[in-house]
Design an enzyme around this catalytic site. Structure first.
Site, PDB file in Angstrom:
ATOM      1  N   ASP A  94      -3.776  25.436 -29.655  1.00  0.00           N
ATOM      2  CA  ASP A  94      -3.813  25.897 -31.040  1.00  0.00           C
ATOM      3  C   ASP A  94      -4.345  27.328 -31.023  1.00  0.00           C
ATOM      4  O   ASP A  94      -5.502  27.558 -30.659  1.00  0.00           O
ATOM      5  CB  ASP A  94      -4.717  24.980 -31.880  1.00  0.00           C
ATOM      6  N   TYR A 139      -1.099  32.092 -41.890  1.00  0.00           N
ATOM      7  CA  TYR A 139      -1.735  32.830 -42.998  1.00  0.00           C
ATOM      8  C   TYR A 139      -3.085  33.447 -42.640  1.00  0.00           C
ATOM      9  O   TYR A 139      -3.723  34.033 -43.489  1.00  0.00           O
ATOM     10  CB  TYR A 139      -1.876  31.927 -44.238  1.00  0.00           C
TER      11      TYR A 139
HETATM   12  C1  LIG Z   1      -6.542  27.082 -40.124  1.00  0.00           C
HETATM   13  C2  LIG Z   1      -6.259  26.128 -39.014  1.00  0.00           C
HETATM   14  C3  LIG Z   1      -5.216  25.241 -39.119  1.00  0.00           C
HETATM   15  C4  LIG Z   1      -4.429  25.181 -40.400  1.00  0.00           C
HETATM   16  O1  LIG Z   1      -3.681  24.043 -40.558  1.00  0.00           O
HETATM   17  P1  LIG Z   1      -2.776  23.872 -41.863  1.00  0.00           P
HETATM   18  O2  LIG Z   1      -1.827  22.831 -41.486  1.00  0.00           O
HETATM   19  O3  LIG Z   1      -2.163  25.202 -42.158  1.00  0.00           O
HETATM   20  O4  LIG Z   1      -3.661  23.478 -42.994  1.00  0.00           O
HETATM   21  C5  LIG Z   1      -4.932  24.443 -38.021  1.00  0.00           C
HETATM   22  N1  LIG Z   1      -5.672  24.512 -36.882  1.00  0.00           N
HETATM   23  C6  LIG Z   1      -6.718  25.347 -36.777  1.00  0.00           C
HETATM   24  C7  LIG Z   1      -7.529  25.402 -35.529  1.00  0.00           C
HETATM   25  C8  LIG Z   1      -7.043  26.171 -37.843  1.00  0.00           C
HETATM   26  O5  LIG Z   1      -8.074  26.982 -37.768  1.00  0.00           O
END
Ligand SMILES: *Cc1c(COP(=O)(O)O)cnc(C)c1O
Length: 416
Positions: free
Chosen positions: A199, A224
């Protein structure tokens, strides 16, 4: 030697290969310093015009014809190709679609499909909640087992039984800002026959990400945050070419069919990443993201990473000089190579919560975020942040600590 405002201003005045990109963003609220690129990145100045054109020419006038005449269906792949250099990926190996959470589900499932008899998912205790929940859902469905580790240091031991299908790791911890060694941990997992799903939400667009060079198998990343795709922007999904044709997508849909408009009764996966699209793309969101992609196409990535290093090292030095004597210290790594997009601070006294401090800072025009239990985050966008901004922000932080204003009842509520 103390770092003066003049020294910070001199760093900003030096020739900067990224100045053109900085000018392509719209300014934020006057009088505020924005350090929350790890929640929502700044807006490209071209977004309002782009959306207005899409609404008028695309939706109001052309309506259905836009599917053929505009780039609506090609956007997930076009955006993926534009952003691929930001994460060190091949142009055809990235798709922009759905959300990070959904793409994480898709990729965990794919890893279990290709791992055959291996059924275990390894994930950190402190991983982002969505990523843990995706793994837990697969356990509930009876298709996977879960092995939690305290930290990446425990990875080799967790892999030793030889039953691990996939390791899900955050390149950067969303609280401490600690960045893992992607190449070394990927190699470790591969030695034990496991895939790795990274991630890159808190590294993409801020610090170096080299997915292909690190031989990563799978990755997701938030659109975003530093990538500035806009609130709720679709997310990145990366897959090494060796896996792209290895299995059916978990979520098969008509947009992933080899011939979408044949309306065939049987699913036949499209070639390459296209099969991982599910339904109709989010055209309005993609149009906003396309404005950011135009900026990213021109960014020199080495210059971006160097500027992030310069900015965050400036912040760390200013905090050391002005705030450490007042009880606020660096919470994350000191070495830039081990740090992600944000710098995390905390109170030296472990029982003092940073929540109220964060609220007092926001009230003073320094937009930061906090995460339980004790992380105050400065998300530094290398394209828009100035060194002088950091100097002013640290003066305000020191002033709040000196005056103890953060202890006032108005700052003690729950934070967002
Ligand atoms: C912000 C973030 C997300 C965002 O997930 P969404 O599906 O867009 O809500 C996922 N993983 C990490 C580590 C994040 O910081």
């Amino acid at each position: 030697m103390t770092l003066t405002l003049a020294a910070c201003a001199a760093l900003d005045a030096a020739p900067n290969p990224l100045a053109g990109a900085a000018a392509a963003f719209a300014p934020g609220a006057p009088g505020t310093f924005y350090f929350d690129a790890n929640s929502i990145g700044p807006m490209p100045a071209a977004v309002p015009q782009r959306l207005a054109a899409l609404l008028n020419d695309g939706w109001r006038v052309a309506r259905r014809r836009s599917w053929n005449e505009a780039d609506w269906l090609a956007q997930p792949r076009a955006l993926g190709a534009a952003l691929a250099p930001v994460i060190g990926a091949g142009a055809d190996d990235v798709l922009v679609c759905d959300s990070t959470s959904i793409n994480h589900h898709k990729l965990l499932h794919l890893a279990l499909c290709v791992a055959k008899a291996r059924r275990t998912i390894v994930i950190e205790d402190g991983a982002f909640p969505s990523n843990r929940y995706a793994a837990q859902a697969l356990v509930k469905r009876g298709v996977a087992g879960l092995r939690s580790i305290r930290s990446a240091a425990a990875l080799a031991a967790a892999l030793a039984p030889g039953d691990v299908a996939v390791v899900s790791l955050s390149h950067v911890d969303y609280r401490s800002g600690e960045r893992l060694d992607m190449a070394a941990l990927t190699a470790c997992a591969h030695e034990h026959g496991a895939l790795v799903l990274w991630d890159v939400s808190h590294s993409a667009g801020a610090v170096a990400v080299h997915l292909r060079q690190a031989n990563a198998d799978l990755a997701v990343g938030c659109g975003y945050k530093y990538l500035c795709g806009g609130p709720g922007a679709p997310a990145l999904m990366y897959m090494h070419p060796r896996w792209q044709a290895a299995a059916w997508p978990a979520l098969a849909g008509w947009m992933g069919h080899a011939d979408t408009f044949a309306f065939a009764p049987e699913f036949e996966p499209a070639a390459g990443m296209a099969r991982f699209q599910v339904g109709t793309p989010a055209v309005l969101a993609n149009a906003a993201f396309a404005a950011a992609a135009d900026i990213w196409r021109k960014v020199d990535m080495a210059a971006l990473h160097e500027r992030h290093r310069s900015l965050t090292e400036t912040l760390v030095q200013l905090v050391d000089e002005h705030c450490a004597p007042l009880g606020v210290v660096l919470a994350g790594p000191r070495d830039h190579a081990r740090r992600g997009g944000h710098v995390a601070l905390r109170f030296a006294a472990p029982q003092a919560s940073v929540n109220a401090l964060g609220q007092a800072l926001v009230a003073a025009g320094v937009v930061v975020s906090t995460r339980q239990p004790d992380s105050l985050r400065f998300g530094i966008h290398p394209l828009t942040t100035q060194h002088a901004d950091l100097w002013w922000a640290v003066q305000r932080l020191a002033g709040i600590l000196q005056s103890n204003v953060w202890r006032e009842p108005r700052f003690q509520g729950a934070s967002i």
